[in-house]
Write an enzyme that holds these catalytic residues in place. Structure first.
Site, PDB file in Angstrom:
ATOM      1  N   SER A 240      41.657  47.724  34.805  1.00 50.79           N
ATOM      2  CA  SER A 240      42.626  47.319  33.770  1.00 50.79           C
ATOM      3  C   SER A 240      41.970  47.235  32.391  1.00 50.79           C
ATOM      4  O   SER A 240      42.563  47.670  31.388  1.00 50.79           O
ATOM      5  CB  SER A 240      43.282  45.986  34.137  1.00 50.79           C
ATOM      6  OG  SER A 240      42.315  45.008  34.446  1.00 50.79           O
ATOM      7  N   HIS A 270      42.763  46.915  43.047  1.00 52.53           N
ATOM      8  CA  HIS A 270      42.474  46.062  41.881  1.00 52.53           C
ATOM      9  C   HIS A 270      43.372  44.819  41.977  1.00 52.53           C
ATOM     10  O   HIS A 270      43.313  44.100  42.960  1.00 52.53           O
ATOM     11  CB  HIS A 270      42.694  46.912  40.622  1.00 52.53           C
ATOM     12  CG  HIS A 270      42.214  46.300  39.334  1.00 52.53           C
ATOM     13  ND1 HIS A 270      41.275  45.311  39.257  1.00 52.53           N
ATOM     14  CD2 HIS A 270      42.554  46.574  38.039  1.00 52.53           C
ATOM     15  CE1 HIS A 270      41.063  44.996  37.989  1.00 52.53           C
ATOM     16  NE2 HIS A 270      41.840  45.737  37.228  1.00 52.53           N
ATOM     17  N   HIS A 317      33.472  43.844  46.208  1.00 56.14           N
ATOM     18  CA  HIS A 317      33.573  44.010  44.750  1.00 56.14           C
ATOM     19  C   HIS A 317      32.658  45.134  44.312  1.00 56.14           C
ATOM     20  O   HIS A 317      31.593  45.344  44.914  1.00 56.14           O
ATOM     21  CB  HIS A 317      33.193  42.713  44.016  1.00 56.14           C
ATOM     22  CG  HIS A 317      33.701  42.682  42.617  1.00 56.14           C
ATOM     23  ND1 HIS A 317      32.979  43.184  41.565  1.00 56.14           N
ATOM     24  CD2 HIS A 317      34.881  42.255  42.107  1.00 56.14           C
ATOM     25  CE1 HIS A 317      33.695  43.041  40.459  1.00 56.14           C
ATOM     26  NE2 HIS A 317      34.852  42.489  40.753  1.00 56.14           N
ATOM     27  N   ARG A 326      35.119  32.871  40.498  1.00 53.09           N
ATOM     28  CA  ARG A 326      36.553  32.641  40.271  1.00 53.09           C
ATOM     29  C   ARG A 326      37.204  32.201  41.589  1.00 53.09           C
ATOM     30  O   ARG A 326      38.151  31.434  41.607  1.00 53.09           O
ATOM     31  CB  ARG A 326      37.227  33.911  39.735  1.00 53.09           C
ATOM     32  CG  ARG A 326      36.637  34.398  38.411  1.00 53.09           C
ATOM     33  CD  ARG A 326      37.170  35.762  38.019  1.00 53.09           C
ATOM     34  NE  ARG A 326      36.854  36.776  39.032  1.00 53.09           N
ATOM     35  CZ  ARG A 326      37.331  38.013  39.021  1.00 53.09           C
ATOM     36  NH1 ARG A 326      38.149  38.401  38.053  1.00 53.09           N
ATOM     37  NH2 ARG A 326      37.000  38.875  39.970  1.00 53.09           N
ATOM     38  N   ASP A 372      40.824  37.400  44.337  1.00 48.45           N
ATOM     39  CA  ASP A 372      42.149  37.554  44.941  1.00 48.45           C
ATOM     40  C   ASP A 372      42.284  36.881  46.298  1.00 48.45           C
ATOM     41  O   ASP A 372      43.397  36.666  46.777  1.00 48.45           O
ATOM     42  CB  ASP A 372      42.482  39.045  45.080  1.00 48.45           C
ATOM     43  CG  ASP A 372      42.531  39.721  43.726  1.00 48.45           C
ATOM     44  OD1 ASP A 372      43.085  39.104  42.799  1.00 48.45           O
ATOM     45  OD2 ASP A 372      42.014  40.834  43.587  1.00 48.45           O
TER      46      ASP A 372
HETATM   47  C1  LIG Z   1      36.861  46.034  45.508  1.00 43.56           C
HETATM   48  C2  LIG Z   1      36.518  47.350  46.162  1.00 43.56           C
HETATM   49  C3  LIG Z   1      37.565  48.381  45.780  1.00 43.56           C
HETATM   50  C4  LIG Z   1      35.155  47.799  45.642  1.00 43.56           C
HETATM   51  O1  LIG Z   1      34.939  49.104  46.111  1.00 43.56           O
HETATM   52  P1  LIG Z   1      33.490  49.762  46.133  1.00 43.56           P
HETATM   53  O2  LIG Z   1      32.756  49.440  44.889  1.00 43.56           O
HETATM   54  O3  LIG Z   1      33.686  51.198  46.469  1.00 43.56           O
HETATM   55  O4  LIG Z   1      32.827  48.956  47.336  1.00 43.56           O
HETATM   56  P2  LIG Z   1      31.565  49.391  48.223  1.00 43.56           P
HETATM   57  O5  LIG Z   1      30.608  50.215  47.453  1.00 43.56           O
HETATM   58  O6  LIG Z   1      31.071  48.151  48.852  1.00 43.56           O
HETATM   59  O7  LIG Z   1      32.249  50.337  49.326  1.00 43.56           O
HETATM   60  C5  LIG Z   1      31.483  50.917  50.360  1.00 43.56           C
HETATM   61  C6  LIG Z   1      32.369  51.087  51.580  1.00 43.56           C
HETATM   62  O8  LIG Z   1      32.734  49.790  52.058  1.00 43.56           O
HETATM   63  C7  LIG Z   1      34.133  49.709  52.162  1.00 43.56           C
HETATM   64  N1  LIG Z   1      34.597  48.369  51.796  1.00 43.56           N
HETATM   65  C8  LIG Z   1      34.359  47.685  50.667  1.00 43.56           C
HETATM   66  N2  LIG Z   1      35.040  46.520  50.671  1.00 43.56           N
HETATM   67  C9  LIG Z   1      35.739  46.506  51.835  1.00 43.56           C
HETATM   68  C10 LIG Z   1      36.666  45.606  52.388  1.00 43.56           C
HETATM   69  N3  LIG Z   1      37.040  44.491  51.769  1.00 43.56           N
HETATM   70  N4  LIG Z   1      37.193  45.893  53.600  1.00 43.56           N
HETATM   71  C11 LIG Z   1      36.833  47.038  54.256  1.00 43.56           C
HETATM   72  N5  LIG Z   1      35.987  47.933  53.757  1.00 43.56           N
HETATM   73  C12 LIG Z   1      35.443  47.674  52.558  1.00 43.56           C
HETATM   74  C13 LIG Z   1      34.644  50.700  51.127  1.00 43.56           C
HETATM   75  O9  LIG Z   1      36.011  51.074  51.375  1.00 43.56           O
HETATM   76  C14 LIG Z   1      33.658  51.834  51.293  1.00 43.56           C
HETATM   77  O10 LIG Z   1      34.030  52.550  52.430  1.00 43.56           O
HETATM   78  P3  LIG Z   1      33.820  54.164  52.511  1.00 43.56           P
HETATM   79  O11 LIG Z   1      32.332  54.353  52.413  1.00 43.56           O
HETATM   80  O12 LIG Z   1      34.413  54.514  53.824  1.00 43.56           O
HETATM   81  O13 LIG Z   1      34.552  54.743  51.341  1.00 43.56           O
HETATM   82  C15 LIG Z   1      36.431  47.178  47.714  1.00 43.56           C
HETATM   83  O14 LIG Z   1      35.500  46.163  48.024  1.00 43.56           O
HETATM   84  C16 LIG Z   1      37.785  46.852  48.347  1.00 43.56           C
HETATM   85  O15 LIG Z   1      38.534  47.787  48.644  1.00 43.56           O
HETATM   86  N6  LIG Z   1      38.096  45.540  48.545  1.00 43.56           N
HETATM   87  C17 LIG Z   1      39.394  45.167  49.062  1.00 43.56           C
HETATM   88  C18 LIG Z   1      40.433  45.171  47.967  1.00 43.56           C
HETATM   89  C19 LIG Z   1      40.210  44.051  46.967  1.00 43.56           C
HETATM   90  O16 LIG Z   1      40.018  42.909  47.344  1.00 43.56           O
HETATM   91  N7  LIG Z   1      40.289  44.387  45.685  1.00 43.56           N
HETATM   92  C20 LIG Z   1      40.169  43.406  44.607  1.00 43.56           C
HETATM   93  C21 LIG Z   1      38.886  43.569  43.900  1.00 43.56           C
HETATM   94  S1  LIG Z   1      38.674  42.292  42.680  1.00 43.56           S
END
Ligand SMILES: CC(C)(COP(=O)(O)OP(=O)(O)OC[C@H]1O[C@@H](n2cnc3c(N)ncnc32)[C@H](O)[C@@H]1OP(=O)(O)O)[C@@H](O)C(=O)NCCC(=O)NCCS
Length: 434
Positions: A240, A270, A317, A326, A372
């Site tokens: 965002s 997000h 994250h 937070r 979240d």
């Molecule tokens: C926030 C988020 C998008 C960050 O993504 P990122 O920087 O790519 O995270 P990572 O580098 O740790 O990801 C590595 C792997 O772990 C997975 N992973 C990360 N967080 C995960 C979670 N909460 N549940 C399951 N798998 C997760 C990713 O999907 C990725 O899988 P892939 O290799 O098959 O693509 C991710 O942690 C997520 O999807 N969280 C859940 C949604 C969420 O809470 N979003 C709000 C963020 S403030």
């Protein structure tokens, strides 16, 4: 408002030579290198953005203008008789880096009150949309519809010196920000409360008036203040903030830019994750029937989610590598105000179990909860059970940070953003050379 604008003008004058000097004398200093993984992987960790409004340390979490969350809450003037600070004072603080006095805070609050009513045409647009439209779509559309009000556009069309860009941008921000709680409350009451609306109360501050217009009694006013401040800013690389900054870099005004940023916030990876957490938890509770939630059943449900190829919402994250402060701040609020609430107990159990499950799976770089994972339970407790509205609350808060950033972007003359792309063949060529 003289005080905030004058302080901001002074800060900008003092800051400009720093940026100019860095560019002219040290422009070729390297901040890092970019790998193939970063080019394919969403630019994680590429150091190519500048903001002084907040900084996110992977282990410590966010600092707003150098202050941690507890320091920020402690330092800012509080609403008399309430536990949390004025959002208006926080806006002053983010904008200038100075903690405002009560007088300066009240000056901003008075200015916000003058500007918080919605134009009738925004209401007409909202009412013309199908009632089952997602509240984030309505929120973004309402912001975009007000673009015709932009003072930046008027001044730009008249011919404006670059050095003055920040002033009408600041005016647009002052016009737009106070209207967001009004817009959000209108959407909420139209969609979920039989279209019965509550007019604003001129005596109340931004957080207090939002709670009032939503029709939720104290201490929801403090929840609103806490929530808006906590969600305001998370440095500038998140979707965002980055989107708002990117769109504004084309000299698009605050309305175009914020609406775009809000559209990014609406994604499930997000801001929408706060709604996903609640829907996941509620589905899980439903599946239990009369069975008591235990750590064992939660563990199984988390594994089921992972095994079906979905993410555990509220965990992980892109930058953080520990429990989000937070999250911790909201958990503290829950421990004080709703310690025995069953849904909070389930959220706490998930907190105990989920990091271990994610660690065992071994994919997520950060197994800890983000903002979240804890926010929805508070809303639910105070009667805001329509979880598809939760990201709108995040959006009001996020606006404070991203709008502050685009005022500073114009003040410091940051140019059009334009990273360079390569083809896959070029990456293969680079890989072969190594
Ligand atoms: C926030 C988020 C998008 C960050 O993504 P990122 O920087 O790519 O995270 P990572 O580098 O740790 O990801 C590595 C792997 O772990 C997975 N992973 C990360 N967080 C995960 C979670 N909460 N549940 C399951 N798998 C997760 C990713 O999907 C990725 O899988 P892939 O290799 O098959 O693509 C991710 O942690 C997520 O999807 N969280 C859940 C949604 C969420 O809470 N979003 C709000 C963020 S403030």
């Amino acid at each position: 408002m003289k005080s905030l604008k004058a302080t901001l003008a002074k800060k900008i004058e003092e800051h400009r030579p720093r940026t100019t000097k860095l560019l002219k004398e040290h422009g070729d200093v390297k901040l890092g290198e970019v790998t193939i993984a970063q080019a394919i992987g969403g630019a994680r960790g590429v150091r190519c953005l500048v903001t002084d409004v907040s900084y996110l340390d992977p282990f410590e979490g966010i600092r707003f203008r150098g202050k941690t969350i507890p320091e920020t809450f402690e330092a800012l003037p509080k609403v008399p008789g309430r536990e949390y600070p004025f959002v208006e004072g926080f806006f002053y603080f983010l904008m200038t880096g100075d903690v405002p006095t009560m007088e300066q805070t009240l000056e901003v609050a008075a200015e916000f009150k003058k500007r918080r009513d919605l134009p009738q045409y925004v209401i007409d647009i909202l009412r013309a949309m199908p009632r089952d439209t997602h509240p984030m779509t309505m929120f973004s559309a309402g912001i975009l519809a007000m673009q015709r009000e932009s003072k930046f556009v008027k001044r730009y069309n008249e011919g404006m010196n670059k050095m003055e860009y920040w002033e009408p941008m600041f005016e647009d921000v002052l016009d737009l920000l106070p209207k967001l709680p009004t817009l959000a409350a209108y959407i909420y009451r139209m969609k979920y409360k039989a279209d019965v609306h509550i007019p604003g109360d001129p005596k109340l501050d931004m957080g207090g008036n939002f709670a009032h217009m939503m029709g939720i009694p104290e201490p929801y006013d403090d929840v609103a203040r806490m929530y808006f401040i906590l969600h305001s800013d998370h440095e500038s690389g998140n979707v965002s903030a980055h989107t708002t900054h990117l769109v504004a870099s084309a000299l698009s005004d605050a309305y175009y830019s914020l609406s775009a940023g809000i559209n990014g916030l609406a994604g499930p990876l997000h801001g929408l994750a706060n709604q996903e957490v609640l829907s996941w938890t509620m589905k899980f509770m439903d599946s239990l029937g009369d069975q008591e939630p235990t750590e064992e059943v939660i563990k199984k449900a988390l594994w089921d989610t992972l095994n079906s190829g979905q993410v555990i919402p509220g965990y992980g994250h892109a930058v953080l590598r520990k429990t989000d402060p937070r999250y911790a701040s909201q958990r503290e609020f829950c421990l004080k105000n709703l310690p025995d609430y069953p849904l909070f107990k389930v959220i706490s159990m998930i907190y105990k179990v989920a990091p271990g499950v994610l660690q065992e799976q071994g994919k997520a770089k950060n197994p800890w909860p983000n903002v979240d994972a804890q926010s929805g339970v508070i809303q639910w407790y105070y009667g805001l059970t329509e979880w598809d509205f939760y990201t709108v609350l995040f959006g009001i808060g996020r606006a404070i940070g991203v709008l502050t950033n685009i005022v500073w972007d114009r003040a410091l003359g940051y140019p059009l953003e334009r990273p360079k792309s390569l083809t896959t063949a070029m990456l293969e060529e680079a890989a072969a050379k190594k």
